[in-house]
Design an enzyme around this catalytic site. Structure first.
Site, PDB file in Angstrom:
ATOM      1  N   GLU B  60       0.787  -1.272  -0.017  1.00  0.00           N
ATOM      2  CA  GLU B  60      -0.094  -0.050  -0.022  1.00  0.00           C
ATOM      3  C   GLU B  60       0.636   1.209   0.114  1.00  0.00           C
ATOM      4  OE1 GLU B  60      -0.708  -2.715   2.000  1.00  0.00           O
ATOM      5  OE2 GLU B  60      -2.845  -3.253   1.438  1.00  0.00           O
ATOM      6  N   HIS B 129      -9.974  -4.765  11.505  1.00  0.00           N
ATOM      7  CA  HIS B 129     -10.582  -4.633  10.089  1.00  0.00           C
ATOM      8  C   HIS B 129     -12.052  -4.235  10.282  1.00  0.00           C
ATOM      9  CE1 HIS B 129      -7.302  -7.270   8.692  1.00  0.00           C
ATOM     10  NE2 HIS B 129      -8.217  -7.702   7.615  1.00  0.00           N
TER      11      HIS B 129
END
Lengths: 332, 325
Positions: B60, B129
């Site tokens: 990322e 998450h």
């Protein structure tokens, strides 16, 4: 690459001396508090820039670096008066006084900063190259970093992506021996930084960064490889900084003897000696260059001193491209 | 009008914009050959090819930064994070480079790009998450933050975000990709920074955004049976915030509940409460109530997760509290 001639050395001498004196002037005015914030000076590393500029095609190639970044845009063609004014925080500065020492930019001359977070500019450099490849331009991006930045994850992710996508970029470490006060030896199990390229199968090698013609030759090879579709390269350019990491650095991590010893290999003296050995200039001619450099630095200082501070609205006007962005109020 | 899924709305927006501007590309993990982790880019590799729909390794930081660099040099990237939870390993590129570049270069480099992907909880995914970073990104000058709650808004807002010349954080939800909704035929745009009153009412204003707004709709359906009429405002864009729509509504209802799926400390609801007490203090008949997640990392167990998330019953209770009922 253009041939390296008498004229090249004379130009190197003038440019490198100007960069050195420009930085010395900044150190001087910093002590007088004309320039504030952090100040990272390039003294000792001039051959790295001089050699690279000779190998670049300045009509289309690009450069990005970290926060030791005052003289690179000048080398690329930016007006040094505007760089000096930026450090003074003046409205005539390259970033209108919003960037300061660590954030010099010159879009016109394809210099993309000037970045303050160690290693943060590495993927940006690959991104500049990505855009050139995407648009089928044949520009090459030189992405500089210090030795400290090679220990950041950003280098490794970017190396992988740049080789995977075969981007036209040259990654250049200016290894000046120290990440602030931490020597290269103390940052990894080996100190051969160039070998980091091996794991990505990226052409890589160490380069003597104290001699501009050596840098130019190695840089030319890497630039040509990138331009002809051969993908990225990684050069560990070994150099040395004479001054502290920044102005507040007491330099307890190295001895005065070490600095003195390194100054015996000074890149500017090296160029000058070469000129004298070849009898390419008389002492009078060199004196004339030195006088010219001194005057140019003085002009920069005067321009920065005389320039106005920016208008207050500029800190808002520059944040968004959107002209009517509704900023929140922050004071009564 | 036609009825499509939220994921199709996202796909249509990206596809239409990529057809009209060659400088746009989509990059991220599984966006190309897999057709998107949530199928939001289905068919795009076939139409645009691997030059413009680009699979990445799990990097990322690297691909967010390459996106920013390319935006400095003529591209208009769409960078997909499989979720914004994963944006944290690349957040330096968003905060220090995308958001700051224009100002610190004195206006020389704007960054026309979109970072998009799902935000907040999506079932029992537990602490790492299930996070909502809207207020984190909205805190940072230089960014815009867009959080749609239905397919029609998602399409119109994403098209505007892609055309915007500043960096936009565009936040979706794993739990909304399958939502169906009516979407106008043909091309349309929804401007950034404009909230919408989704349900008119006279008694209480409820401000929300993103998928959690559905809990407000459920509560309003129940409350209307008791004769309480809620006005529901969907912010749609968190930064810049459409304060006027909120203030005008509060001046009418005199009561405000803010529903946000985020930790309670210093979040978007906090900002709304501050703005309302500043601009409409004399109109308030009750203190503002904020409904947020628990002030803890998201728990896994279904019982705990249900307790942690704000729901329609919490909204009903809050509405009754501000009405002193």
């Amino acid at each position: 690459m253009k041939r390296i001639t008498k004229q090249t050395y004379l130009q190197w001498y003038e440019d490198m001396l100007f960069w050195r004196k420009f930085e010395d002037k900044l150190a001087q005015v910093y002590i007088n508090q004309k320039v504030r914030g952090f100040l990272h000076l390039y003294n000792g590393q001039e051959a790295v820039l001089a050699g690279a500029l000779h190998a670049m095609d300045l009509t289309k190639d690009r450069m990005i670096t970290a926060y030791r970044n005052h003289v690179q845009p000048i080398g690329m063609g930016e007006d040094p008066k505007r760089v000096m004014a930026e450090l003074y925080g003046k409205g005539t500065g390259t970033s209108q006084g919003l960037g300061g020492s660590m954030h010099i930019f010159s879009k016109e001359h394809r210099f993309y900063g000037g970045h303050g977070i160690v290693g943060g500019q590495i993927p940006l450099g690959a991104g500049l190259a990505f855009a050139d490849k995407y648009h089928e331009r044949d520009s090459v991006t030189l992405t500089y970093m210090g030795d400290g930045a090679t220990r950041q994850g950003s280098l490794h992710e970017t190396f992988n992506l740049a080789t995977l996508w075969n981007l036209p970029v040259v990654f250049c470490v200016e290894n000046n021996g120290y990440a602030m006060g931490t020597s290269v030896e103390r940052t990894a199990s080996h100190s051969e930084i160039w070998k980091l390229g091996l794991g990505y199968e990226m052409p890589c090698k160490p380069v003597d960064g104290m001699k501009p013609e050596v840098v130019a030759k190695e840089m030319d090879e890497a630039i040509q490889r990138a331009r002809s579709g051969g993908g990225p390269s990684f050069l560990e350019i070994r150099t040395y900084r004479y001054r502290g990491h920044s102005m507040s650095d007491a330099q307890h991590y190295r001895s005065k003897e070490e600095v003195a010893r390194k100054q015996e290999e000074d890149p500017i003296d090296y160029v000058l000696n070469h000129i004298y050995e070849k009898k390419w200039a008389t002492t009078d001619e060199i004196g004339a260059i030195e006088k010219k450099v001194k005057e140019r630095v003085k002009e920069c200082e005067k321009f920065a001193e005389d320039s106005p501070y920016p208008e207050k609205n500029v800190m808002y006007d520059t944040v968004y491209e959107q002209e009517d962005y509704p900023f929140l109020p922050h004071k009564l | 009008m036609k009825t499509i899924q939220f994921r199709e709305a996202i796909c249509e927006a990206m596809t239409e914009e990529m057809r009209r501007d060659e400088s746009i590309y989509l990059m991220g993990e599984e966006v190309a050959e897999y057709n998107g982790a949530y199928k939001a880019s289905k068919g795009m590799l076939d139409e645009f090819g691997p030059k413009r729909v680009i699979d990445t390794p799990i990097s990322e930081l690297g691909f967010a930064g390459i996106g920013v660099g390319s935006a400095m040099n003529g591209n208009r990237p769409i960078i997909e994070f499989m979720t914004f939870n994963f944006s944290l390993v690349g957040i330096d590129q968003i905060i220090n480079n995308a958001a700051k570049m224009r100002q610190m270069s004195g206006g020389q480099f704007n960054i026309p790009m979109v970072f998009r992907g799902p935000t907040a909880s999506a079932g029992q995914l537990a602490a790492t998450h299930s996070q909502a970073f809207e207020s984190w990104y909205a805190n940072c000058p230089g960014l815009k933050v867009v959080v749609p709650s239905n397919p029609a808004d998602a399409k119109g807002l994403l098209k505007s975000s892609i055309r915007d010349d500043d960096p936009v954080i565009f936040m979706e939800s794993e739990q909304m990709y399958g939502d169906k909704g009516e979407v106008p035929e043909g091309e349309y745009l929804i401007p950034l920074g404009v909230a919408e009153i989704k349900r008119e009412g006279t008694d209480v204003t409820i401000v929300s955004f993103g998928k959690i707004i559905k809990e407000a709709y459920k509560a309003a359906d129940e409350l209307t049976k008791e004769g309480i009429e809620c006005e529901i405002i969907d912010l749609r864009t968190v930064r810049p915030m459409d304060h006027k729509t909120i203030i005008d509504s509060v001046k009418k209802t005199n009561r405000l509940v803010v529903l946000e799926e985020a930790w309670p400390f210093g979040n978007v609801a906090t900002e709304i409460a501050y703005q309302v007490q500043t601009q409409a203090f004399d109109y308030l008949d009750a203190p503002v109530v904020k409904l947020n997640t628990g002030d803890t990392p998201a728990p896994y167990s279904p019982v705990l997760l249900a307790e942690w998330l704000p729901n329609s019953n919490d909204v009903i209770k809050a509405v009754k509290k501000v009405m002193y009922k």
